[in-house]
Design a protein around this motif. Structure first.
Motif: not given
Length: 53
Positions: A10-30
């Motif tokens: 399970v991702l916790k702390g900074k790892e979880a925050v970084n994971f969700y940031k990369t998800i948000d950055l890449n969700k609009d990429r085609k």
């Protein structure tokens, strides 16, 4: 005999925050048209290889 598969940690702390940031950055990429065509071509070749006669 195969080794048992470990559970995904399970991702916790900074790892979880970084994971969700990369998800948000890449969700609009085609995917580019050329990459999509290459993937579809490879998939059709694989289907032909796995075709049951």
């Amino acid at each position: 005999m195969a080794k048992p598969i470990k559970n995904t940690p399970v991702l916790k702390g900074k790892e979880a925050v970084n994971f969700y940031k990369t998800i948000d950055l890449n969700k609009d990429r085609k995917v580019s048209v050329t990459s999509l065509a290459a993937i579809q071509s490879d998939a059709s070749k694989l289907k032909e290889l796995l075709k049951v006669n």
